[in-house]
Design a protein around this motif. Structure first.
Motif, PDB file in Angstrom:
ATOM      1  N   PRO A  99       0.838  -1.209   0.000  1.00 13.32           N
ATOM      2  CA  PRO A  99       0.000   0.000   0.000  1.00 13.32           C
ATOM      3  C   PRO A  99       0.869   1.254   0.000  1.00 13.32           C
ATOM      4  CG  PRO A  99       0.060  -0.942   2.179  1.00 13.32           C
ATOM      5  CD  PRO A  99       0.780  -1.932   1.278  1.00 13.32           C
ATOM      6  N   GLU A 100       0.284   2.360  -0.384  1.00 11.68           N
ATOM      7  CA  GLU A 100       1.003   3.633  -0.388  1.00 11.68           C
ATOM      8  C   GLU A 100       1.327   4.052   1.056  1.00 11.68           C
ATOM      9  OE1 GLU A 100       0.381   8.250  -1.920  1.00 11.68           O
ATOM     10  OE2 GLU A 100      -1.179   6.725  -2.188  1.00 11.68           O
ATOM     11  N   ALA A 101       2.530   4.538   1.234  1.00 13.14           N
ATOM     12  CA  ALA A 101       2.949   4.950   2.590  1.00 13.14           C
ATOM     13  C   ALA A 101       2.171   6.180   3.053  1.00 13.14           C
ATOM     14  CB  ALA A 101       4.440   5.242   2.606  1.00 13.14           C
ATOM     15  N   VAL A 102       1.803   6.157   4.306  1.00 12.92           N
ATOM     16  CA  VAL A 102       1.121   7.294   4.920  1.00 12.92           C
ATOM     17  C   VAL A 102       2.102   7.990   5.860  1.00 12.92           C
ATOM     18  CG1 VAL A 102      -0.771   8.053   6.369  1.00 12.92           C
ATOM     19  CG2 VAL A 102      -1.114   6.160   4.778  1.00 12.92           C
ATOM     20  N   ILE A 103       2.436   9.232   5.554  1.00 12.83           N
ATOM     21  CA  ILE A 103       3.397   9.989   6.372  1.00 12.83           C
ATOM     22  C   ILE A 103       2.614  10.913   7.305  1.00 12.83           C
ATOM     23  CG2 ILE A 103       5.337  11.603   6.332  1.00 12.83           C
ATOM     24  CD1 ILE A 103       5.991  10.545   3.543  1.00 12.83           C
ATOM     25  N   VAL A 104       2.867  10.783   8.594  1.00 15.52           N
ATOM     26  CA  VAL A 104       2.135  11.555   9.612  1.00 15.52           C
ATOM     27  C   VAL A 104       3.130  12.414  10.399  1.00 15.52           C
ATOM     28  CG1 VAL A 104       0.620  11.462  11.607  1.00 15.52           C
ATOM     29  CG2 VAL A 104       0.416   9.728   9.821  1.00 15.52           C
ATOM     30  N   LYS A 105       2.805  13.686  10.570  1.00 13.03           N
ATOM     31  CA  LYS A 105       3.618  14.594  11.386  1.00 13.03           C
ATOM     32  C   LYS A 105       2.797  14.973  12.620  1.00 13.03           C
ATOM     33  CE  LYS A 105       6.350  18.812  11.290  1.00 13.03           C
ATOM     34  NZ  LYS A 105       6.798  19.970  10.476  1.00 13.03           N
ATOM     35  N   PHE A 106       3.319  14.682  13.775  1.00 14.02           N
ATOM     36  CA  PHE A 106       2.591  14.895  15.024  1.00 14.02           C
ATOM     37  C   PHE A 106       2.923  16.264  15.622  1.00 14.02           C
ATOM     38  CE2 PHE A 106       2.943  10.307  14.694  1.00 14.02           C
ATOM     39  CZ  PHE A 106       1.633   9.905  14.926  1.00 14.02           C
ATOM     40  N   VAL A 107       1.893  16.891  16.179  1.00 17.84           N
ATOM     41  CA  VAL A 107       2.088  18.148  16.894  1.00 17.84           C
ATOM     42  C   VAL A 107       2.598  17.871  18.311  1.00 17.84           C
ATOM     43  CG1 VAL A 107       0.952  20.218  17.787  1.00 17.84           C
ATOM     44  CG2 VAL A 107       0.315  19.305  15.546  1.00 17.84           C
ATOM     45  N   LEU A 108       2.018  16.848  18.956  1.00 18.41           N
ATOM     46  CA  LEU A 108       2.402  16.472  20.326  1.00 18.41           C
ATOM     47  C   LEU A 108       3.257  15.218  20.290  1.00 18.41           C
ATOM     48  CD1 LEU A 108      -0.979  17.045  22.219  1.00 18.41           C
ATOM     49  CD2 LEU A 108       0.979  18.582  22.062  1.00 18.41           C
ATOM     50  N   MET A 109       4.392  15.291  20.928  1.00 11.23           N
ATOM     51  CA  MET A 109       5.291  14.144  20.972  1.00 11.23           C
ATOM     52  C   MET A 109       4.679  12.973  21.710  1.00 11.23           C
ATOM     53  SD  MET A 109       8.209  13.730  19.610  1.00 11.23           S
ATOM     54  CE  MET A 109       9.599  12.574  19.596  1.00 11.23           C
ATOM     55  N   GLU A 110       3.788  13.265  22.691  1.00 11.38           N
ATOM     56  CA  GLU A 110       3.196  12.189  23.474  1.00 11.38           C
ATOM     57  C   GLU A 110       2.261  11.338  22.616  1.00 11.38           C
ATOM     58  OE1 GLU A 110      -0.099  13.581  26.163  1.00 11.38           O
ATOM     59  OE2 GLU A 110       0.906  15.496  25.868  1.00 11.38           O
ATOM     60  N   ASP A 111       1.632  11.962  21.586  1.00 16.52           N
ATOM     61  CA  ASP A 111       0.796  11.167  20.673  1.00 16.52           C
ATOM     62  C   ASP A 111       1.652  10.208  19.849  1.00 16.52           C
ATOM     63  OD1 ASP A 111      -1.430  12.446  21.617  1.00 16.52           O
ATOM     64  OD2 ASP A 111      -1.439  13.981  20.045  1.00 16.52           O
ATOM     65  N   ARG A 112       2.817  10.707  19.362  1.00 22.03           N
ATOM     66  CA  ARG A 112       3.724   9.834  18.599  1.00 22.03           C
ATOM     67  C   ARG A 112       4.188   8.666  19.441  1.00 22.03           C
ATOM     68  NH1 ARG A 112       9.111   9.452  18.971  1.00 22.03           N
ATOM     69  NH2 ARG A 112      10.351   8.758  17.170  1.00 22.03           N
ATOM     70  N   ASN A 113       4.588   8.941  20.692  1.00 21.05           N
ATOM     71  CA  ASN A 113       5.074   7.870  21.567  1.00 21.05           C
ATOM     72  C   ASN A 113       3.977   6.870  21.888  1.00 21.05           C
ATOM     73  OD1 ASN A 113       7.556   9.134  21.610  1.00 21.05           O
ATOM     74  ND2 ASN A 113       7.128  10.265  23.505  1.00 21.05           N
ATOM     75  N   MET A 114       2.731   7.356  22.048  1.00 23.29           N
ATOM     76  CA  MET A 114       1.628   6.449  22.349  1.00 23.29           C
ATOM     77  C   MET A 114       1.406   5.468  21.206  1.00 23.29           C
ATOM     78  SD  MET A 114      -2.333   7.396  23.153  1.00 23.29           S
ATOM     79  CE  MET A 114      -2.603   7.777  21.425  1.00 23.29           C
ATOM     80  N   ILE A 115       1.455   5.953  19.961  1.00 22.64           N
ATOM     81  CA  ILE A 115       1.240   5.072  18.799  1.00 22.64           C
ATOM     82  C   ILE A 115       2.370   4.058  18.683  1.00 22.64           C
ATOM     83  CG2 ILE A 115       1.160   5.057  16.270  1.00 22.64           C
ATOM     84  CD1 ILE A 115      -0.402   7.635  16.402  1.00 22.64           C
ATOM     85  N   LEU A 116       3.616   4.507  18.897  1.00 26.94           N
ATOM     86  CA  LEU A 116       4.750   3.578  18.806  1.00 26.94           C
ATOM     87  C   LEU A 116       4.662   2.498  19.874  1.00 26.94           C
ATOM     88  CD1 LEU A 116       7.686   6.051  18.072  1.00 26.94           C
ATOM     89  CD2 LEU A 116       6.573   4.492  16.476  1.00 26.94           C
ATOM     90  N   ASN A 117       4.291   2.884  21.110  1.00 29.30           N
ATOM     91  CA  ASN A 117       4.153   1.894  22.180  1.00 29.30           C
ATOM     92  C   ASN A 117       3.046   0.903  21.872  1.00 29.30           C
ATOM     93  OD1 ASN A 117       6.234   2.973  23.707  1.00 29.30           O
ATOM     94  ND2 ASN A 117       4.878   4.409  24.776  1.00 29.30           N
ATOM     95  N   HIS A 118       1.946   1.431  21.346  1.00 29.45           N
ATOM     96  CA  HIS A 118       0.837   0.546  20.986  1.00 29.45           C
ATOM     97  C   HIS A 118       1.244  -0.417  19.867  1.00 29.45           C
ATOM     98  CE1 HIS A 118      -3.335  -0.701  20.732  1.00 29.45           C
ATOM     99  NE2 HIS A 118      -3.263  -0.558  19.396  1.00 29.45           N
ATOM    100  N   ALA A 119       2.057   0.058  18.890  1.00 28.72           N
ATOM    101  CA  ALA A 119       2.493  -0.793  17.776  1.00 28.72           C
ATOM    102  C   ALA A 119       3.410  -1.908  18.256  1.00 28.72           C
ATOM    103  CB  ALA A 119       3.189   0.061  16.727  1.00 28.72           C
ATOM    104  N   ARG A 120       4.235  -1.603  19.277  1.00 32.51           N
ATOM    105  CA  ARG A 120       5.142  -2.632  19.793  1.00 32.51           C
ATOM    106  C   ARG A 120       4.384  -3.752  20.493  1.00 32.51           C
ATOM    107  NH1 ARG A 120       8.101   2.074  21.598  1.00 32.51           N
ATOM    108  NH2 ARG A 120       9.894   2.478  20.227  1.00 32.51           N
ATOM    109  N   ASN A 121       3.253  -3.438  21.092  1.00 38.47           N
ATOM    110  CA  ASN A 121       2.479  -4.442  21.827  1.00 38.47           C
ATOM    111  C   ASN A 121       1.329  -5.027  21.011  1.00 38.47           C
ATOM    112  OD1 ASN A 121       4.066  -3.917  24.115  1.00 38.47           O
ATOM    113  ND2 ASN A 121       2.760  -2.170  24.666  1.00 38.47           N
ATOM    114  N   THR A 122       1.245  -4.670  19.722  1.00 37.25           N
ATOM    115  CA  THR A 122       0.145  -5.134  18.868  1.00 37.25           C
ATOM    116  C   THR A 122       0.714  -5.777  17.599  1.00 37.25           C
ATOM    117  OG1 THR A 122      -1.210  -3.311  19.670  1.00 37.25           O
ATOM    118  CG2 THR A 122      -1.978  -4.452  17.681  1.00 37.25           C
ATOM    119  N   THR A 123       0.131  -6.880  17.211  1.00 39.10           N
ATOM    120  CA  THR A 123       0.550  -7.550  15.967  1.00 39.10           C
ATOM    121  C   THR A 123      -0.166  -6.899  14.789  1.00 39.10           C
ATOM    122  OG1 THR A 123       0.847  -9.628  17.174  1.00 39.10           O
ATOM    123  CG2 THR A 123       0.679  -9.757  14.760  1.00 39.10           C
TER     124      THR A 123
END
Length: 556
Positions: A493-517
């Motif tokens: 699929p085409e890559a989706v590039i996301v730029k976050f305003v809040l760093m805590e939102d970026r960290n939340m998604i990365l943490n969720h991705a590490r614990n989710t298949t």
């Protein structure tokens, strides 16, 4: 000065309707400063219509040494008055007579009595039977001996300070007159080779406690001492504070609103009522419910720790004493040292008996601080300890003399004494328990309020977290279009590039991705894929070459 009856007759004649309104008229003229009138029980029948006459009556009393010889016969009495502020009644009469001061209403004695009542009502003088006290004439200094005596007393409260933005000195004089005349004679001036009234300190005796009121440039200070070195009674301290604050409130009612503001606080470390320590003043609101904290006024060289209970225990009903605060009253000098000859005469059997009594008394003391549920049963079980404790002093003497027979005789207590002892103890214990329960209920309520606020904040935070997870789930299952022309992976699929305003939102998604298949073919990266990096490099190289060609054209 004239009577209300004579004034009504002269102003309104026989008009009864207007005569009933005379009180309102006099109050109005009193408020605007035309005359003096107080609707008190002992002053409501007279009125001073000549203010200057009243001022002259007081002015003639406060004379200086240069004029005193011409107006008094007994210069010694006058000099004592000039130094201490205490004026004999006969000396006051002589001064007014010599000055030819007019006292002619009804009879001389009656008008003099009424005039002194007005002066006392205004805080100028405290009227007595044979002598009177005028605070503004007192020049006695609070000396080193008096200071050392107060320092030697171990049982005392902290210094309660009423700090004013603006404090006229005569306001303190009015407070002292109020303490002498408006406390139902419960406050008596302390005596020690004379009355203990000084220029800036006044000492009173109240329920076998010494109450010291002092004044300095900007504050009035209050401290209570117990000369016998037993603990100061908290109910006495609370009553004294309530009385002083009530008198201050009443006296301040006569002043402009801008100068009636004072702040309640304490001396943080010195605890000397007779000295001004501006660098040691702490406001009461900065200490309450703080426990032990570093003194905000002394953080470096004079660093020390202040304890809420040690400063406020006597002045605040809901503050409970810390047991460690009682260490100051356990002095080594109070122990009894016995010589070898005295030890040989000690009856050790009786001494062991005394040891058991002391142990039981200590247990009973803690039962008083933390009363059990069944108070009556506990007192009944400790009947023997209470009975023996009442005769403890006599048993000590019998132990030294080695007389067991005398101990047994002194150990007897009548049923009447025991009943009175039990009744008194039950009342004190119930009162102490009720005070502590009230304070505990208040603290529990305050704690529950804080806990409820924290729970509300936690619920809000959890709700925000759930909202963010919901948004992430939507992003996860969103249908993404494929890019068939991609040279990297056409089927990806085409890559989706996301730029976050809040760093805590970026960290939340990365943490969720590490614990989710993630589904096959999906990945979350914090950098660009390889083919996009290559594409970015190609574009950057083209931009660089284009800029070189442009520069060559501009500078051939």
């Amino acid at each position: 000065m004239t009577s209300i009856g004579d004034l009504s007759s002269k102003c309104f004649g026989g008009n009864k309707e207007k005569i009933t309104q005379i009180g309102d008229v006099l109050k109005f003229y009193h408020d605007i400063g035309v005359l003096l009138y107080f609707n008190d029980n002992n002053m409501s029948e007279t009125v001073i219509i000549d203010i200057q006459w009243f001022i002259d009556s007081f002015k003639n009393i406060i004379t200086d040494p240069n004029h005193a010889r011409d107006i008094v016969e007994n210069y010694t009495d006058w000099w004592n008055f000039y130094e201490s502020g205490h004026i004999l009644d006969r000396l006051l009469t002589d001064i007014w007579s010599t000055r030819r001061f007019e006292v002619s209403f009804w009879d001389r004695h009656q008008e003099k009595t009424n005039l002194l009542q007005y002066m006392q009502r205004l805080g100028l003088i405290a009227v007595g039977a044979d002598a009177h006290y005028i605070p503004c004439m007192n020049k006695r200094a609070f000396g080193i001996e008096e200071e050392n005596y107060f320092r030697s007393l171990h049982s005392k409260t902290s210094v309660l300070v009423f700090k004013f933005q603006f404090l006229p000195f005569f306001f303190y004089y009015r407070l002292i007159v109020a303490c002498l005349t408006r406390t139902n004679r419960e406050w008596r001036v302390l005596k020690d080779n004379g009355l203990c009234l000084y220029k800036n300190v006044a000492c009173f005796d109240y329920r076998q406690h010494v109450v010291a009121l002092a004044v300095n440039n900007s504050s009035i200070q209050l401290q209570i001492f117990q000369p016998t070195n037993v603990l100061v009674m908290k109910e006495v301290a609370l009553k004294v504070r309530n009385t002083v604050e009530s008198l201050l409130k009443d006296l301040l009612g006569n002043f402009h609103k801008k100068i009636d503001i004072y702040t309640v606080g304490y001396q943080c470390c010195k605890q000397e009522v007779f000295r001004e320590h501006d660098d040691c003043f702490l406001e009461e609101k900065d200490i309450c419910r703080k426990g032990k904290i570093t003194c905000p006024m002394h953080g470096m060289i004079n660093h020390h720790v202040i304890c809420e209970s040690s400063l406020l225990v006597y002045w605040k009903l809901d503050v409970i004493a810390d047991i460690s605060d009682l260490d100051d009253f356990l002095e080594q000098d109070e122990c009894t040292n016995l010589s070898e000859s005295e030890l040989s005469n000690v009856n050790f059997k009786t001494f062991e008996k005394l040891t058991k009594i002391g142990r039981d008394a200590l247990q009973l003391y803690f039962d008083r601080i933390f009363p059990p549920v069944d108070l009556v049963t506990t007192l009944t079980l400790n009947k023997d300890s209470l009975q023996r404790g009442q005769k403890f002093g006599k048993l000590v003497q019998s132990a030294k003399k080695g007389s067991e027979k005398e101990s047994a005789q002194n150990d007897e207590v009548s049923n009447k004494e025991l009943k009175e002892l039990f009744s008194d103890l039950i009342q004190k214990l119930e009162s102490s328990m009720n005070e502590r329960l009230t304070a505990l209920d208040k603290k529990v309520e305050e704690t529950l309020i804080v806990i409820k606020e924290e729970i509300t904040d936690m619920k809000t935070a959890l709700q925000n977290q759930d909202d963010r997870l919901t948004d992430l789930e939507k992003l996860k299952h969103r249908g993404l279009p494929k890019n068939p022309n991609s040279s990297y992976k056409p089927e990806a699929p085409e890559a989706v590039i996301v730029k976050f305003v809040l760093m805590e939102d970026r960290n939340m998604i990365l943490n969720h991705a590490r614990n989710t298949t993630l589904p096959k073919g999906y990945a979350i990266r914090t950098d660009l894929p390889v083919h996009l990096k290559r594409k970015r490099a190609e574009l950057a190289q083209k931009a660089y070459r284009t800029q070189e060609i442009r520069n060559e054209d501009e500078n051939p």
